[in-house]
Write an enzyme that holds these catalytic residues in place. Structure first.
Site, short mmCIF file in Angstrom:
data_model
loop_
_atom_site.label_atom_id
_atom_site.label_comp_id
_atom_site.label_asym_id
_atom_site.label_seq_id
_atom_site.Cartn_x
_atom_site.Cartn_y
_atom_site.Cartn_z
N THR A 132 -1.14 8.20 2.69
CA THR A 132 -0.79 7.73 1.35
C THR A 132 -1.64 8.41 0.28
O THR A 132 -2.77 8.83 0.54
CB THR A 132 -1.02 6.20 1.28
OG1 THR A 132 -0.90 5.77 -0.07
CG2 THR A 132 -2.40 5.81 1.78
N ASP A 133 -1.12 8.44 -0.95
CA ASP A 133 -1.91 8.97 -2.07
C ASP A 133 -3.06 8.04 -2.45
O ASP A 133 -3.98 8.43 -3.17
CB ASP A 133 -1.01 9.25 -3.29
CG ASP A 133 -0.28 8.04 -3.82
OD1 ASP A 133 -0.43 6.93 -3.26
OD2 ASP A 133 0.45 8.18 -4.84
N GLU A 134 -3.01 6.78 -1.96
CA GLU A 134 -4.04 5.81 -2.37
C GLU A 134 -5.43 6.18 -1.86
O GLU A 134 -6.43 5.66 -2.36
CB GLU A 134 -3.66 4.40 -1.91
CG GLU A 134 -2.35 3.95 -2.50
CD GLU A 134 -2.14 2.44 -2.48
OE1 GLU A 134 -3.08 1.69 -2.18
OE2 GLU A 134 -1.01 2.03 -2.79
N LYS A 161 -6.63 3.54 5.58
CA LYS A 161 -5.83 4.76 5.70
C LYS A 161 -6.73 6.00 5.58
O LYS A 161 -6.56 6.98 6.30
CB LYS A 161 -4.72 4.80 4.64
CG LYS A 161 -3.61 3.79 4.82
CD LYS A 161 -2.77 3.99 6.08
CE LYS A 161 -1.89 5.20 6.03
NZ LYS A 161 -0.96 5.24 7.20
P1 NAD Z 1 6.17 -0.96 6.68
O1 NAD Z 1 5.13 -2.02 6.51
O2 NAD Z 1 7.53 -1.17 6.13
O3 NAD Z 1 6.37 -0.67 8.25
C1 NAD Z 1 5.29 -0.56 9.13
C2 NAD Z 1 5.85 -0.59 10.55
O4 NAD Z 1 4.74 -0.46 11.46
C3 NAD Z 1 6.59 -1.89 10.91
O5 NAD Z 1 7.78 -1.61 11.59
C4 NAD Z 1 5.60 -2.61 11.82
O6 NAD Z 1 6.23 -3.45 12.76
C5 NAD Z 1 4.87 -1.45 12.48
N1 NAD Z 1 3.53 -1.83 12.93
C6 NAD Z 1 2.58 -2.47 12.21
N2 NAD Z 1 1.49 -2.69 12.97
C7 NAD Z 1 1.76 -2.16 14.19
C8 NAD Z 1 1.02 -2.08 15.40
N3 NAD Z 1 -0.22 -2.58 15.51
N4 NAD Z 1 1.59 -1.45 16.46
C9 NAD Z 1 2.85 -0.93 16.37
N5 NAD Z 1 3.59 -1.00 15.25
C10 NAD Z 1 3.06 -1.62 14.18
O7 NAD Z 1 5.51 0.36 6.16
P2 NAD Z 1 6.13 1.58 5.31
O8 NAD Z 1 6.12 1.21 3.89
O9 NAD Z 1 7.38 2.00 5.96
O10 NAD Z 1 5.01 2.68 5.55
C11 NAD Z 1 5.04 3.51 6.71
C12 NAD Z 1 3.84 4.44 6.67
O11 NAD Z 1 3.90 5.25 5.50
C13 NAD Z 1 2.50 3.74 6.64
O12 NAD Z 1 1.61 4.48 7.43
C14 NAD Z 1 2.09 3.80 5.17
O13 NAD Z 1 0.69 3.79 5.05
C15 NAD Z 1 2.69 5.12 4.75
N6 NAD Z 1 3.06 5.23 3.32
C16 NAD Z 1 3.85 4.26 2.74
C17 NAD Z 1 4.24 4.42 1.41
C18 NAD Z 1 5.12 3.41 0.72
O14 NAD Z 1 5.34 3.52 -0.49
N7 NAD Z 1 5.69 2.43 1.41
C19 NAD Z 1 3.80 5.53 0.69
C20 NAD Z 1 2.97 6.48 1.32
C21 NAD Z 1 2.63 6.31 2.64
O1 DAU Z 2 1.03 4.89 -3.37
C1 DAU Z 2 1.53 4.71 -2.08
C2 DAU Z 2 1.44 3.25 -1.71
O2 DAU Z 2 2.44 2.57 -2.46
C3 DAU Z 2 1.64 3.00 -0.21
O3 DAU Z 2 0.60 3.61 0.49
C4 DAU Z 2 1.66 1.49 0.08
O4 DAU Z 2 1.94 1.28 1.45
C5 DAU Z 2 2.75 0.86 -0.76
O5 DAU Z 2 2.73 -0.54 -0.57
C6 DAU Z 2 2.55 1.19 -2.25
O6 DAU Z 2 1.36 0.51 -2.77
P1 DAU Z 2 1.37 -0.20 -4.22
O7 DAU Z 2 0.31 -1.22 -4.23
O8 DAU Z 2 1.39 0.81 -5.31
O9 DAU Z 2 2.85 -0.88 -4.16
P2 DAU Z 2 3.38 -2.31 -4.61
O10 DAU Z 2 4.87 -2.25 -4.54
O11 DAU Z 2 2.67 -3.42 -3.91
O12 DAU Z 2 2.97 -2.38 -6.14
C7 DAU Z 2 3.43 -1.40 -7.07
C8 DAU Z 2 2.80 -1.72 -8.41
O13 DAU Z 2 3.35 -2.96 -8.91
C9 DAU Z 2 1.30 -1.95 -8.36
O14 DAU Z 2 0.72 -1.46 -9.56
C10 DAU Z 2 1.16 -3.46 -8.29
C11 DAU Z 2 2.33 -3.95 -9.10
N1 DAU Z 2 2.92 -5.24 -8.68
C12 DAU Z 2 3.23 -5.42 -7.36
C13 DAU Z 2 3.79 -6.61 -6.94
C14 DAU Z 2 4.10 -6.82 -5.46
C15 DAU Z 2 3.22 -6.20 -9.62
O15 DAU Z 2 2.98 -6.01 -10.84
N2 DAU Z 2 3.78 -7.38 -9.21
C16 DAU Z 2 4.07 -7.62 -7.89
O16 DAU Z 2 4.56 -8.75 -7.57
#
Ligand code: NAD
Ligand code: DAU
Length: 351
Positions: A132-134, A161
């Protein structure tokens, strides 16, 4: 079959899009989806693939080293695309330990199994770590994250991460494990669990519930359509260079409040409501602890070296996302029960 690819976390949001892309595009690959089916994992994301000959599902926890070793011994994958993680920042603030376990210990277990099974011959093998970019921390109003930006994670999620990224690089450096990493910005699209901002807002607007904006809604995120991320992963998997990291982003920065206002306009149209009806649901709530101000990716390297860039504009992607949530009631009803209901009460009751 030409190759066996183990995809972890394939029942989750991004993982399910990656699994579908690989199963359909590469019938010559055997795709094994390893997932623990936590609250975020949902096999309903993949019902269309269930009977395809090049797809298989393995249920299990990557924190369990013996189980992970067993999977590697039995299936001897040629490559791993590692997405399994605890992924929600707010949950990491409530319960850091499960993030340490899955994101750090789980990653080390996979790396160690790769080593023990590939030790003889690493030729043609690959561990692809999805990050992730975080990990780069928080930006001010200007500047971008590049692949050389120093790590500065600031939440338990991003610290876990970052730690996993370091371990992947350490295995590459120390044991010569072939690896590639990518660090992506915020994804949105179908199948995202409605604890994340966009699906949470869609669901609340649909049900005429308040839309909670943390703080003043001034935080900025760089949004990428999930289908574009899956394509980028395909590209990095096949063309990325051993040991390299690629940043993936949408070139698409939005302040949270502006994004939600745009979403409200789209929802008014889709739900046949008077203009302004959805925006009236916006409410400001207590800020997230340690809330990072801004993330923005410089995606020059992946464009220049691998030729990838995002294809879906934000307006088109948001409309597609809204349409999907409004026409998949059953999917939403199923994921909204159980654990999520408890989490929602705990997370928002004090705000
Ligand atoms: P998600 O939470 O939707 O899915 C995570 C999956 O991992 C689920 O299917 C869950 O059952 C599985 N999982 C969790 N713990 C586990 C364990 N101990 N063993 C086996 N499986 C397990 O997540 P996502 O949003 O699809 O993110 C997927 C990946 O991409 C993550 O590594 C996350 O850090 C990365 N990522 C997400 C975002 C985003 O915006 N969602 C952005 C950048 C990177
Ligand atoms: O940047 C990549 C990341 O983006 C991934 O690595 C994470 O897995 C993914 O969850 C996401 O993280 P964020 O914290 O940015 O996403 P989230 O959707 O939780 O929140 C987006 C923005 O909105 C953040 O600034 C927090 C704000 N927010 C979020 C929720 C859930 C609100 O204002 N209200 C809310 O109820």
């Amino acid at each position: 079959m030409k190759k066996t690819i183990l995809i972890t976390g394939g029942a989750g949001f991004i993982g399910s899009h990656v699994v579908r892309l690989f199963v359909k595009k590469y019938p010559e690959y055997r795709i094994l989806n390893l997932d623990a089916l936590t609250y975020a994992g949902n096999l309903e994301n993949l019902t269309d693939l269930e009977n395809l000959p090049n797809y298989g599902f393995i249920k299990g926890d990557i924190v369990d080293a013996e189980f992970v070793n067993g999977v590697f011994e039995e299936h001897r994958p040629d490559a791993v695309i590692h997405l399994a993680a605890e992924s929600h920042v707010d949950r990491s603030i409530l319960d850091p330990l499960s993030f340490i376990n899955t994101n750090i210990i789980g990653t080390v277990n996979l790396l160690s199994s790769c080593l023990s099974v590939w030790n003889e011959n690493m030729e043609g093998k690959l561990f692809y770590h999805i990050s992730t970019d975080e990990v780069y921390g928080s930006l001010g109003r200007e500047g971008y994250f590049t692949e050389t930006t120093a790590y500065d994670p600031r939440s338990p999620y991003s610290a876990s991460k970052a730690s996993s990224d370091h371990l992947v690089r350490a295995y590459h450096h120390t044991y010569k494990l072939p690896v590639v990493l990518s660090n992506c910005s915020n994804n949105y699209g179908p199948n995202q669990f409605p604890e994340k901002l966009i699906p949470l807002a869609i669901n609340n607007i649909k049900n005429n519930n308040p839309v909670p904006i943390y703080g003043k809604g001034e935080n900025v995120r760089d949004w990428l359509y999930v289908g574009d991320h899956a394509e980028a992963i395909d590209c990095v998997f096949h063309r990325g260079r051993n040991g390299e990291t690629y940043n993936i982003g949408g070139n698409n920065e939005w302040m949270n409040l502006d994004l939600i206002k745009l979403l409200c306009k789209i929802m008014d149209v889709k739900l046949n409501r008077l203009p302004g009806t959805s925006a009236a649901l916006i409410g400001f709530v207590k800020d997230r602890a340690g809330h990072d101000l801004r993330y923005a990716i410089d995606a020059t390297k992946i464009k220049k070296d691998l030729g990838w860039e995002p294809g879906v504009t934000f307006h088109v992607g948001l409309e597609k996302t809204v349409d999907w949530y409004l026409s998949n009631h059953q999917w939403l009803d199923h994921v909204l029960s159980g654990d999520y209901a408890n989490y929602y009460d705990q997370q928002y009751k004090q705000r």
